[in-house]
Structure formats: structure tokens, C-alpha cells
Design a protein around this motif. Structure first.
Motif, PDB file in Angstrom:
ATOM      1  N   LEU A 221      43.128  21.413  33.390  1.00 49.82           N
ATOM      2  CA  LEU A 221      44.342  20.982  32.674  1.00 49.82           C
ATOM      3  C   LEU A 221      45.581  21.253  33.535  1.00 49.82           C
ATOM      4  O   LEU A 221      46.508  20.437  33.593  1.00 49.82           O
ATOM      5  CB  LEU A 221      44.472  21.719  31.343  1.00 49.82           C
ATOM      6  N   ALA A 222      45.585  22.394  34.200  1.00 49.47           N
ATOM      7  CA  ALA A 222      46.729  22.731  35.065  1.00 49.47           C
ATOM      8  C   ALA A 222      46.845  21.691  36.189  1.00 49.47           C
ATOM      9  O   ALA A 222      47.955  21.223  36.503  1.00 49.47           O
ATOM     10  CB  ALA A 222      46.554  24.125  35.650  1.00 49.47           C
ATOM     11  N   LEU A 223      45.719  21.304  36.753  1.00 46.61           N
ATOM     12  CA  LEU A 223      45.773  20.353  37.877  1.00 46.61           C
ATOM     13  C   LEU A 223      46.198  18.955  37.398  1.00 46.61           C
ATOM     14  O   LEU A 223      46.911  18.238  38.100  1.00 46.61           O
ATOM     15  CB  LEU A 223      44.430  20.318  38.606  1.00 46.61           C
ATOM     16  N   GLU A 224      45.798  18.607  36.176  1.00 46.95           N
ATOM     17  CA  GLU A 224      46.280  17.323  35.616  1.00 46.95           C
ATOM     18  C   GLU A 224      47.798  17.377  35.428  1.00 46.95           C
ATOM     19  O   GLU A 224      48.508  16.409  35.683  1.00 46.95           O
ATOM     20  CB  GLU A 224      45.624  17.050  34.261  1.00 46.95           C
ATOM     21  N   ASP A 255      49.405  42.862  29.188  1.00 46.60           N
ATOM     22  CA  ASP A 255      49.324  41.923  28.065  1.00 46.60           C
ATOM     23  C   ASP A 255      50.358  40.809  28.121  1.00 46.60           C
ATOM     24  O   ASP A 255      50.306  39.871  27.330  1.00 46.60           O
ATOM     25  CB  ASP A 255      49.536  42.673  26.741  1.00 46.60           C
ATOM     26  N   GLU A 256      51.324  40.934  29.018  1.00 49.61           N
ATOM     27  CA  GLU A 256      52.334  39.864  29.076  1.00 49.61           C
ATOM     28  C   GLU A 256      51.685  38.521  29.437  1.00 49.61           C
ATOM     29  O   GLU A 256      52.170  37.467  29.069  1.00 49.61           O
ATOM     30  CB  GLU A 256      53.387  40.190  30.141  1.00 49.61           C
ATOM     31  N   ILE A 257      50.576  38.573  30.197  1.00 50.86           N
ATOM     32  CA  ILE A 257      49.867  37.333  30.544  1.00 50.86           C
ATOM     33  C   ILE A 257      48.889  37.028  29.407  1.00 50.86           C
ATOM     34  O   ILE A 257      48.080  37.886  29.049  1.00 50.86           O
ATOM     35  CB  ILE A 257      49.091  37.505  31.869  1.00 50.86           C
ATOM     36  N   PRO A 258      48.965  35.816  28.816  1.00 54.15           N
ATOM     37  CA  PRO A 258      48.074  35.526  27.692  1.00 54.15           C
ATOM     38  C   PRO A 258      46.606  35.749  28.092  1.00 54.15           C
ATOM     39  O   PRO A 258      46.189  35.299  29.154  1.00 54.15           O
ATOM     40  CB  PRO A 258      48.335  34.040  27.400  1.00 54.15           C
ATOM     41  N   PRO A 259      45.839  36.449  27.254  1.00 53.92           N
ATOM     42  CA  PRO A 259      44.448  36.754  27.616  1.00 53.92           C
ATOM     43  C   PRO A 259      43.624  35.505  27.909  1.00 53.92           C
ATOM     44  O   PRO A 259      42.722  35.539  28.746  1.00 53.92           O
ATOM     45  CB  PRO A 259      43.912  37.474  26.370  1.00 53.92           C
ATOM     46  N   ALA A 260      43.960  34.379  27.249  1.00 56.74           N
ATOM     47  CA  ALA A 260      43.156  33.163  27.447  1.00 56.74           C
ATOM     48  C   ALA A 260      43.510  32.424  28.737  1.00 56.74           C
ATOM     49  O   ALA A 260      42.818  31.480  29.130  1.00 56.74           O
ATOM     50  CB  ALA A 260      43.372  32.220  26.261  1.00 56.74           C
ATOM     51  N   ALA A 261      44.581  32.857  29.421  1.00 62.06           N
ATOM     52  CA  ALA A 261      45.067  32.082  30.587  1.00 62.06           C
ATOM     53  C   ALA A 261      44.051  32.080  31.721  1.00 62.06           C
ATOM     54  O   ALA A 261      43.519  33.127  32.096  1.00 62.06           O
ATOM     55  CB  ALA A 261      46.391  32.665  31.065  1.00 62.06           C
ATOM     56  N   ARG A 262      43.786  30.906  32.266  1.00 60.99           N
ATOM     57  CA  ARG A 262      42.860  30.767  33.398  1.00 60.99           C
ATOM     58  C   ARG A 262      43.542  30.112  34.602  1.00 60.99           C
ATOM     59  O   ARG A 262      42.938  29.963  35.667  1.00 60.99           O
ATOM     60  CB  ARG A 262      41.635  29.927  33.002  1.00 60.99           C
ATOM     61  N   ALA A 263      44.765  29.654  34.408  1.00 65.08           N
ATOM     62  CA  ALA A 263      45.542  29.075  35.513  1.00 65.08           C
ATOM     63  C   ALA A 263      46.997  29.058  35.078  1.00 65.08           C
ATOM     64  O   ALA A 263      47.291  29.186  33.884  1.00 65.08           O
ATOM     65  CB  ALA A 263      45.088  27.653  35.821  1.00 65.08           C
ATOM     66  N   CYS A 264      47.872  28.907  36.055  1.00 61.38           N
ATOM     67  CA  CYS A 264      49.294  28.929  35.705  1.00 61.38           C
ATOM     68  C   CYS A 264      50.078  28.054  36.675  1.00 61.38           C
ATOM     69  O   CYS A 264      49.719  27.938  37.850  1.00 61.38           O
ATOM     70  CB  CYS A 264      49.685  30.400  35.740  1.00 61.38           C
ATOM     71  N   LEU A 265      51.106  27.404  36.159  1.00 64.49           N
ATOM     72  CA  LEU A 265      52.027  26.639  37.007  1.00 64.49           C
ATOM     73  C   LEU A 265      53.418  27.224  36.835  1.00 64.49           C
ATOM     74  O   LEU A 265      53.803  27.578  35.710  1.00 64.49           O
ATOM     75  CB  LEU A 265      52.065  25.165  36.597  1.00 64.49           C
ATOM     76  N   MET A 266      54.148  27.327  37.939  1.00 57.15           N
ATOM     77  CA  MET A 266      55.539  27.807  37.850  1.00 57.15           C
ATOM     78  C   MET A 266      56.467  26.657  38.229  1.00 57.15           C
ATOM     79  O   MET A 266      56.235  26.001  39.254  1.00 57.15           O
ATOM     80  CB  MET A 266      55.731  28.991  38.782  1.00 57.15           C
ATOM     81  N   VAL A 267      57.481  26.453  37.398  1.00 56.14           N
ATOM     82  CA  VAL A 267      58.386  25.326  37.628  1.00 56.14           C
ATOM     83  C   VAL A 267      59.835  25.807  37.603  1.00 56.14           C
ATOM     84  O   VAL A 267      60.149  26.792  36.938  1.00 56.14           O
ATOM     85  CB  VAL A 267      58.208  24.227  36.541  1.00 56.14           C
ATOM     86  N   PRO A 337      48.152  15.260  52.720  1.00 58.05           N
ATOM     87  CA  PRO A 337      49.033  14.297  52.046  1.00 58.05           C
ATOM     88  C   PRO A 337      48.857  14.429  50.521  1.00 58.05           C
ATOM     89  O   PRO A 337      47.755  14.729  50.049  1.00 58.05           O
ATOM     90  CB  PRO A 337      48.522  12.944  52.551  1.00 58.05           C
ATOM     91  N   ILE A 338      49.942  14.203  49.784  1.00 57.66           N
ATOM     92  CA  ILE A 338      49.908  14.432  48.328  1.00 57.66           C
ATOM     93  C   ILE A 338      48.703  13.738  47.665  1.00 57.66           C
ATOM     94  O   ILE A 338      48.032  14.330  46.829  1.00 57.66           O
ATOM     95  CB  ILE A 338      51.212  13.902  47.672  1.00 57.66           C
ATOM     96  N   GLY A 339      48.419  12.523  48.101  1.00 57.56           N
ATOM     97  CA  GLY A 339      47.336  11.751  47.481  1.00 57.56           C
ATOM     98  C   GLY A 339      45.955  12.366  47.709  1.00 57.56           C
ATOM     99  O   GLY A 339      44.987  11.987  47.053  1.00 57.56           O
ATOM    100  N   ARG A 340      45.829  13.297  48.651  1.00 55.15           N
ATOM    101  CA  ARG A 340      44.520  13.904  48.939  1.00 55.15           C
ATOM    102  C   ARG A 340      44.403  15.311  48.346  1.00 55.15           C
ATOM    103  O   ARG A 340      43.447  16.035  48.614  1.00 55.15           O
ATOM    104  CB  ARG A 340      44.281  13.993  50.465  1.00 55.15           C
ATOM    105  N   ASN A 341      45.413  15.711  47.565  1.00 56.51           N
ATOM    106  CA  ASN A 341      45.451  17.071  47.014  1.00 56.51           C
ATOM    107  C   ASN A 341      44.181  17.404  46.221  1.00 56.51           C
ATOM    108  O   ASN A 341      43.563  18.455  46.432  1.00 56.51           O
ATOM    109  CB  ASN A 341      46.687  17.196  46.101  1.00 56.51           C
ATOM    110  N   GLY A 342      43.774  16.484  45.337  1.00 55.98           N
ATOM    111  CA  GLY A 342      42.604  16.732  44.488  1.00 55.98           C
ATOM    112  C   GLY A 342      41.354  16.930  45.328  1.00 55.98           C
ATOM    113  O   GLY A 342      40.566  17.864  45.081  1.00 55.98           O
ATOM    114  N   GLU A 343      41.176  16.090  46.355  1.00 55.90           N
ATOM    115  CA  GLU A 343      39.985  16.203  47.214  1.00 55.90           C
ATOM    116  C   GLU A 343      39.944  17.568  47.913  1.00 55.90           C
ATOM    117  O   GLU A 343      38.902  18.205  48.023  1.00 55.90           O
ATOM    118  CB  GLU A 343      40.030  15.133  48.308  1.00 55.90           C
ATOM    119  N   MET A 344      41.106  17.988  48.405  1.00 58.09           N
ATOM    120  CA  MET A 344      41.147  19.257  49.145  1.00 58.09           C
ATOM    121  C   MET A 344      40.835  20.416  48.195  1.00 58.09           C
ATOM    122  O   MET A 344      40.085  21.329  48.549  1.00 58.09           O
ATOM    123  CB  MET A 344      42.523  19.420  49.801  1.00 58.09           C
TER     124      MET A 344
END
Ligand SMILES: Cc1cc2nc3c(=O)[nH]c(=O)nc-3n(C[C@H](O)[C@H](O)[C@H](O)COP(=O)(O)OP(=O)(O)OC[C@H]3O[C@@H](n4cnc5c(N)ncnc54)[C@H](O)[C@@H]3O)c2cc1C
Length: 458
Positions: A221-224, A255-267, A337-344
């Protein structure tokens, strides 16, 4: 007296002498003397580099620590090479401005940032150090001191080199057609000249910045969300942490990090001039991306600093673990290149799970298709296999049109990657430039070019 040194990756070196000149005249005279005696010279900024670039095997180590000029004007600042990034940011902030590159390690020197063409968390919008240089004053091995301004082109013939289709690259010399001196020196890892001071561009501080640390219970979900959010207006940061990375931060952040968290994005998004209600728009995005509700958002400088500290705690924790395990840091700096991010990323995840389950982290500048993989060696065998893995991942990055170094440089530890990306003829073209400025190959010996000093003696 001989001095032992170590950089932030744990790479060790030794110099015959440590010198700390305080003026350009003094430093230039030292370089002329070194040329006369055939003494190798290595520049030292703050030692936060992670490729062994500032750690020599012999000769003089020249510290730039006493080059502390800091004159902040409207739209630009003159900065001495030894000024820590934090001091520049603090002085710029006092005038309502900021220096756009943010290579996150604020104790790094401006000279080191320029030498490595550092970038970091805000490169998503602002690119790397090179883009923000207006002028450079540099001491050369012949004992001269030159100031080059943006726009001044190289005044000797050279064979231009191709560049990868990535948003960041700092592998080898930057030699496009019509190359400028400022751009060539930036990223040359202390092998062509020693940076004494620079004029850097400053930007007006945005009045409002929204920052967020967004948690997901599923990595996919994070990668999407990364792909969905790439086009968000005025987004200046898009960073990623995988589940093992969050594991490192659960220590200090509990506990500040939600226990269910498995990935995170910072914006971070600059809001000036944007229509609508940005926070509401983010809430919609979060819902659509199925992010966890207990994600963090804030609009104040204090929130931003809190999130910055959270982000920066990760490489610090990883480095501490590496030191505790007693091995040198094994971390990647590849970008594609951005378009190859998923493959890498798929390559990383599959091969790392097979070989290093429980012993790796992936985090970093995903907005630029540039994440850092850290292999956490617990034994000699892990370390050897980790080195092999890094080599295979470097080949993969190049096969996808990427670079073997996006922001850290090659130094000594990664110099063997250079031939994966450039042909022998292209490397010869870089060497010809090196010989023009440093005919005896004394400056930053062992950096960038594989094979060490000996293979390049003429
Ligand atoms: C926790 C942590 C996080 C980091 N995060 C980032 C990040 O997000 N992005 C990023 O880009 N980097 C990052 N780095 C790496 C590091 O901070 C950068 O490479 C930085 O630019 C190095 O600066 P320094 O002053 O410490 O240079 P040093 O380590 O002292 O030297 C690095 C290289 O530059 C040369 N050099 C230094 N000063 C000069 C000079 N005045 N003239 C010519 N050559 C010189 C040295 O010879 C060497 O080859 C991180 C490091 C750490 C420890």
C-alpha cells in the motif's frame, strides 16, 4: 605525527600528518609544497562521508575546519568549506531564507557536501547540491587559487560523458557537453581541487509547510501511495521506511509508532499559493491509500523538526548497530529512472529475503527512485555475501538505466562500481581531466577510480 582517522561508515585510514590551514594562501602553499615533494593530499570536511573518501592511506590530511566564512545575503550566501550545514541553515533561517539541499546529516561540512554533490530528503523537489551552486573558490595542486562562477565553461578539450536517466547521480565526473567548472568540481570527491568557499543560492522560506509521517499496515500500500502522490503539487519530500526500519525506531519511539505499522512514508509539502484545504486533501489521500489513521501531520517548524529527528534517527540507529556488530557499513546508494522504481524494489526485496532475512533495512529517497539498502552483517560470512550482493544490485541498477551512486559518491569503498557504469574509454576521458588538474595523481588518491593510487602512476 601519523594520525588515524575513520569516517561514518567505519572505514579507517592513516595520514602521515594532519594540517589545519586557516587561509587560502596557506592552503595553496601547502598544495604547491605537496606537488614539489610528491606527497599525496586528502581533504577532510567533517568525516560524515560513508565511502572512505576522506580517509587516506598515506600523505597529508588537510582539514578545512578553519574555513568558517558565513556571509548571508539576499538570495545567496558565501560559505567557507568548513562551515557545518546546520550553521548555514540556521543563519539562512534568521533572514527568512533556506538552503534547499538537505542531506540530513547537519554536522557535514559545506565543502564535503559540494565534494560529494550531496542531496538527501528535499531532492525530490530541489535536486542535489550542484543545482544550488553559484560560484566556487578552489585551490589546485599547482598552488593556484581559482574562483569560477556559474556559466564559466571548461576551457580545455574533453570527451563528454553520458549521464543516466535518473534524477540524481554522483558517480564519476560530471562531463556533459559544454560542462561548467562549478559543475565539474562539484561531485569530484576531492580529486581535482580543494574547495575553499562557495556561493550558494538561498530561497525564500515558504510561509507554510505541511509535514506528515504516514504509516501503512502493508508495504504494498505504501508503494502504491508513492506512485499516486508523486504528482502532488509542491511536494518537496517523499521518503520511505520499510518494516525493519520501523523496527529500529520502535526502540527510541516506542508506542508512538502504531503497532500495526509495516511501512511509512514521510512527506513535506510547501503550501504557499496552493488553493483549497491542504490538510483535508491529505485526509482524502490517506483514506484512498488506506493509510493508518494514527499517522502524524503538523504545520509548525517544531513538528517539522520532530519528524526530521525521527527520520534522521534511523541512519544513526543503523550506524550504531553496524558499529556494535563490528563491521563496516554495507549500504547501497543506487538510483534508477523513476519508471523502473518498482522493478528495482522487487529485486531488492526478493534477493534480500532469500539471502539476508532479518538482517537488512530499506529506506530513503523513494521519490527519486533512490532508496538505501543496509545489510547488517553479523559475521564475516554475512559481510562477504553482503559485498557480493551489493555488486549484483549495482549491476541491476545499471541494467535498469540507473546509477551506482546517487548522492554519497564512490570514495574508496565503492570505486570498483565505476566500470559497471562507464566503458574503459569513458573512464579514460575522466582520467584525462584528472591528469590535467593533478598530473601526479596526488589529490584524493584512491577515490572514484578503482585500483588505487599505483594503477594510475604515469
Ligand atoms: C547519519 C548520516 C546520514 C546521512 N544522510 C545523507 C543524505 O541524506 N544525503 C547525502 O547526500 N549524504 C548523507 N550522508 C553522508 C554525508 O553526510 C555526506 O556525504 C556529506 O556530504 C559528507 O560531508 P563531510 O563534510 O562529512 O565530508 P567528509 O566525510 O569529510 O569527506 C567526504 C569527501 O569529500 C571530500 N572533501 C571534504 N571536504 C572537501 C573540500 N573542502 N574540498 C574538496 N573535497 C572535500 C573528502 O576528501 C571526501 O572524499 C549521511 C551521513 C550520515 C552519517
Amino acid at each position: 605525527m601519523a594520525v588515524d582517522v575513520e569516517d561514518a561508515s567505519g572505514y579507517r585510514g592513516q595520514a602521515d600528518q594532519l594540517l589545519t590551514p586557516s587561509s587560502s594562501v596557506e592552503l595553496a602553499a601547502l598544495l604547491a609544497q605537496a606537488s614539489g615533494a610528491g606527497t599525496p593530499v586528502t581533504a577532510w570536511g567533517s568525516g560524515t562521508g560513508i565511502t572512505g573518501g576522506c580517509c587516506p592511506s598515506q600523505g597529508w590530511l588537510i582539514s578545512l575546519d578553519r574555513f568558517r566564512k558565513l556571509d548571508v545575503g539576499r538570495g545567496s550566501a558565501w560559505v567557507g568549506a568548513g562551515v557545518p550545514l546546520k550553521d548555514l541553515q540556521t543563519a539562512a533561517a534568521a533572514t527568512g531564507q533556506f538552503y534547499a539541499p538537505d542531506p540530513t546529516e547537519w554536522s557535514a561540512s559545506i565543502g564535503g557536501n559540494i565534494a560529494t554533490n550531496a542531496s538527501g530528503s528535499r531532492s525530490f523537489r530541489y535536486g542535489s547540491t550542484r543545482r544550488h551552486l553559484l560560484a566556487l573558490t578552489v585551490a589546485l595542486m599547482d598552488g593556484s587559487v581559482r574562483t569560477w562562477r556559474r556559466g564559466e565553461k571548461l576551457d580545455f578539450p574533453y570527451a563528454p560523458l553520458p549521464a543516466p536517466a535518473t534524477t540524481k547521480n554522483t558517480a564519476g565526473y560530471y562531463l556533459p557537453p559544454e560542462a561548467e567548472w562549478v559543475d565539474l568540481l562539484c561531485g569530484s570527491e576531492g580529486t581535482l581541487g580543494i574547495v575553499l568557499e562557495a556561493e550558494v543560492a538561498l530561497l525564500k522560506q515558504p510561509a507554510q509547510i505541511l509535514s506528515g509521517v504516514v504509516f501503512f499496515d502493508d508495504d504494498a500500500l505504501a508503494l502504491e501511495a508513492v506512485d499516486a502522490w508523486r504528482g502532488v503539487s509542491q511536494l518537496r519530500m517523499l521518503e520511505y521506511m520499510d518494516s525493519p526500519s520501523l523496527g529500529f525506531l520502535r526502540g527510541p519511539y516506542g508506542d508512538e509508532i502504531p503497532p500495526a505499522a509495516r511501512a511509512c512514508l514521510m512527506v513535506e509539502q510547501e503550501l504557499d499559493g496552493l488553493p483549497g484545504e491542504p490538510l483535508d486533501q491529505w485526509l482524502e489521500r490517506l483514506e484512498h491509500a488506506r493509510a493508518l489513521e494514527d499517522s502524524w501531520f503538523g504545520e509548525t517548524a517544531r513538528d517539522r523538526e520532530r519528524f526530521r529527528a525521527f527520520r534522521h534517527a534511523l541512519p544513526e540507529q543503523v550506524n550504531a548497530r553496524v558499529r556494535q556488530n563490528g563491521f563496516q557499513k554495507l549500504s547501497s546508494d543506487f538510483a534508477v529512472p523513476i519508471g523502473r522504481n518498482g522493478e528495482m524494489l522487487r529485486f531488492y526485496q526478493q534477493t534480500l529475503l532469500e539471502e539476508f532475512s532479518g538482517k537488512f533495512t530499506i529506506y530513503g529517497h523513494i521519490g527519486d527512485a533512490h532508496v538505501h539498502v543496509n545489510v547488517l552483517s553479523e559475521s564475516e560470512r554475512d559481510y562477504d555475501r553482503g559485498r557480493q550482493w551489493m555488486l549484483s544490485a549495482a549491476r541491476q541498477a545499471v541494467a535498469l538505466g540507473g546509477t551506482v551512486s546517487a548522492e554519497h559518491g564512490l570514495g574508496k569503498r565503492k570505486a570498483h562500481f565505476l566500470p559497471l557504469m562507464f566503458s574503459q574509454a569513458e573512464i579514460e576521458s575522466m582520467k584525462a581531466v584528472k591528469r590535467r588538474l593533478d598530473p601526479q595523481w596526488l589529490l584524493g588518491a584512491g577515490n572514484i577510480f578503482p585500483g588505487g593510487l599505483e594503477s594510475f602512476q604515469m
